[in-house]
Design an enzyme around this catalytic site. Sequence first.
Site, PDB file in Angstrom:
ATOM      1  N   ASP A  16       3.685  71.395  55.534  1.00  0.00           N
ATOM      2  CA  ASP A  16       2.934  70.658  56.556  1.00  0.00           C
ATOM      3  C   ASP A  16       3.453  70.910  57.964  1.00  0.00           C
ATOM      4  O   ASP A  16       2.703  71.320  58.851  1.00  0.00           O
ATOM      5  CB  ASP A  16       2.994  69.140  56.303  1.00  0.00           C
ATOM      6  N   ARG A  96      12.788  56.442  59.997  1.00  0.00           N
ATOM      7  CA  ARG A  96      11.752  56.774  60.993  1.00  0.00           C
ATOM      8  C   ARG A  96      12.114  56.387  62.423  1.00  0.00           C
ATOM      9  O   ARG A  96      11.952  57.191  63.339  1.00  0.00           O
ATOM     10  CB  ARG A  96      10.398  56.182  60.586  1.00  0.00           C
ATOM     11  N   ASP A 125       4.217  55.798  57.603  1.00  0.00           N
ATOM     12  CA  ASP A 125       5.116  56.524  58.492  1.00  0.00           C
ATOM     13  C   ASP A 125       4.506  56.818  59.866  1.00  0.00           C
ATOM     14  O   ASP A 125       5.191  56.765  60.876  1.00  0.00           O
ATOM     15  CB  ASP A 125       5.594  57.816  57.823  1.00  0.00           C
ATOM     16  N   SER A 177       5.111  64.540  46.717  1.00  0.00           N
ATOM     17  CA  SER A 177       5.540  64.433  48.111  1.00  0.00           C
ATOM     18  C   SER A 177       6.874  63.693  48.083  1.00  0.00           C
ATOM     19  O   SER A 177       6.968  62.575  47.579  1.00  0.00           O
ATOM     20  CB  SER A 177       4.499  63.646  48.915  1.00  0.00           C
TER      21      SER A 177
HETATM   22  N1  ARG Z   1       6.227  54.244  50.608  1.00  0.00           N
HETATM   23  C1  ARG Z   1       7.431  54.537  51.333  1.00  0.00           C
HETATM   24  C2  ARG Z   1       7.383  53.914  52.699  1.00  0.00           C
HETATM   25  O1  ARG Z   1       6.341  53.648  53.202  1.00  0.00           O
HETATM   26  C3  ARG Z   1       7.725  56.014  51.426  1.00  0.00           C
HETATM   27  C4  ARG Z   1       6.754  56.854  52.194  1.00  0.00           C
HETATM   28  C5  ARG Z   1       7.007  58.348  52.198  1.00  0.00           C
HETATM   29  N2  ARG Z   1       6.950  58.876  50.883  1.00  0.00           N
HETATM   30  C6  ARG Z   1       6.915  60.178  50.551  1.00  0.00           C
HETATM   31  N3  ARG Z   1       6.939  60.449  49.303  1.00  0.00           N
HETATM   32  N4  ARG Z   1       6.822  61.112  51.453  1.00  0.00           N
HETATM   33  O2  ARG Z   1       8.422  53.708  53.295  1.00  0.00           O
END
Ligand code: ARG
Length: 402
Positions: A16, A96, A125, A177
């Site tokens: 990505d 993040r 995110d 992912s």
């Molecule tokens: N659900 C989790 C959150 O919102 C992880 C999100 C990212 N997950 C991923 N497999 N890229 O914090």
Amino acid sequence: MKKIKKIVLAYSGGLDTSVILHWLKEKYKAQVITYTANLGQGERLEAIKEKAKKTGASKVYIEDVRREFCQNYVFPALKAGALYEGKYPLATALARPLITRGLVKIAEKEGAEAIAHGCTGKGNDQVRFEVTAKALNPEITILAPVREWELSSREEEIKYAQEHKIPVEISKESPYSIDRNLWGVSIECGSLEDIWKQPPSDSYQITKSPQEAPDEPAYLKIEFEKGIPSGLNGKEYDPVTLIEKLNLIGGVNGVGRIDLLENRLIGIKSREIYEAPAAVILHLAHKELERLTLDKDTFHFKELIAQKYSELIYNGLWYSPLREALDEFITQTQKVVTGEIKLMIYKGNCEVVGRKSSYSLYKRRIATYGPEDIFDQKASTGFIYIWGLPLKIMAKVKRGDK
Ligand code: ARG
């Protein structure tokens, strides 16, 4: 619209963000600077550097933020007892704001007008990146190519990459992912989207199944100082090493797997699996030390704070006045959270088996049923008379007594 000449991209080196790098350059005719934070994701960062350059980055930043991540994000969340919906230790969500801070800092230093991320329009995110960026620099432009470009599948991205000679290792890409850092791994997509199906063993990255775990239990003694883990089995460790060690020991013993059907901020229910051995172990141990050292009212009140705190992290509000105010409260409560917790881990389970602290509010001579008892049992009679008085009066009134 202001002209964008330089963009700082949050870059992981995956498909990505590699495609995004190229796409941004074409679309905006801008320079793209990449930023990769080393959060303990267990990847070769030198390779990421090479890749970014080959894909056309004008400058590549890689920053080791592991220590800062532990001290300023992970440990405050641990002290708060922050588990989203009671289960998720928030590894992705905590990283993040730190990544965004790095992006904004570099954008300001390099005179870039925009920052960019590779999040989709369906997840949490994107919210975390963008809300944090607004809090840190209200003027900065935020670009989210995945929300607006014409590429609608992985296959199309791969085709784009091939057409534009973007180096991507397609064979290495898994059907999942995966987002990983020191505090845990988040895994979704692929067959995990069938919420009736048990996660296949290849979806797990750092933990063994209970069946594969050793037949002997392992014991851990974890020391805390003012709510912060500082030692393991009698030895002091820096935060990064301590967490790495616990991930290893926990992972081998099948500890830290979490299968969560969660409520995203964006309104979607989704299934994500997590692997967070260190986080699970440390949350359990930390809470136990609080059981021992905090008075009942503070301990109970802190449970309410924990829920709110986890929601602030999950919902992208790390840089909010409420989070800061709650931190002040939490720090105050942690003054006595110093001591040691003994745990047994065995085939996916983690159990507290011992606790001690010089701030312990457990007094054996008060609690005991043995001969050393100093508690005055007669005193309870008066206490119960007064405690039960309102109910007694109400019962009499109900019966029509005078
Ligand atoms: N659900 C989790 C959150 O919102 C992880 C999100 C990212 N997950 C991923 N497999 N890229 O914090």
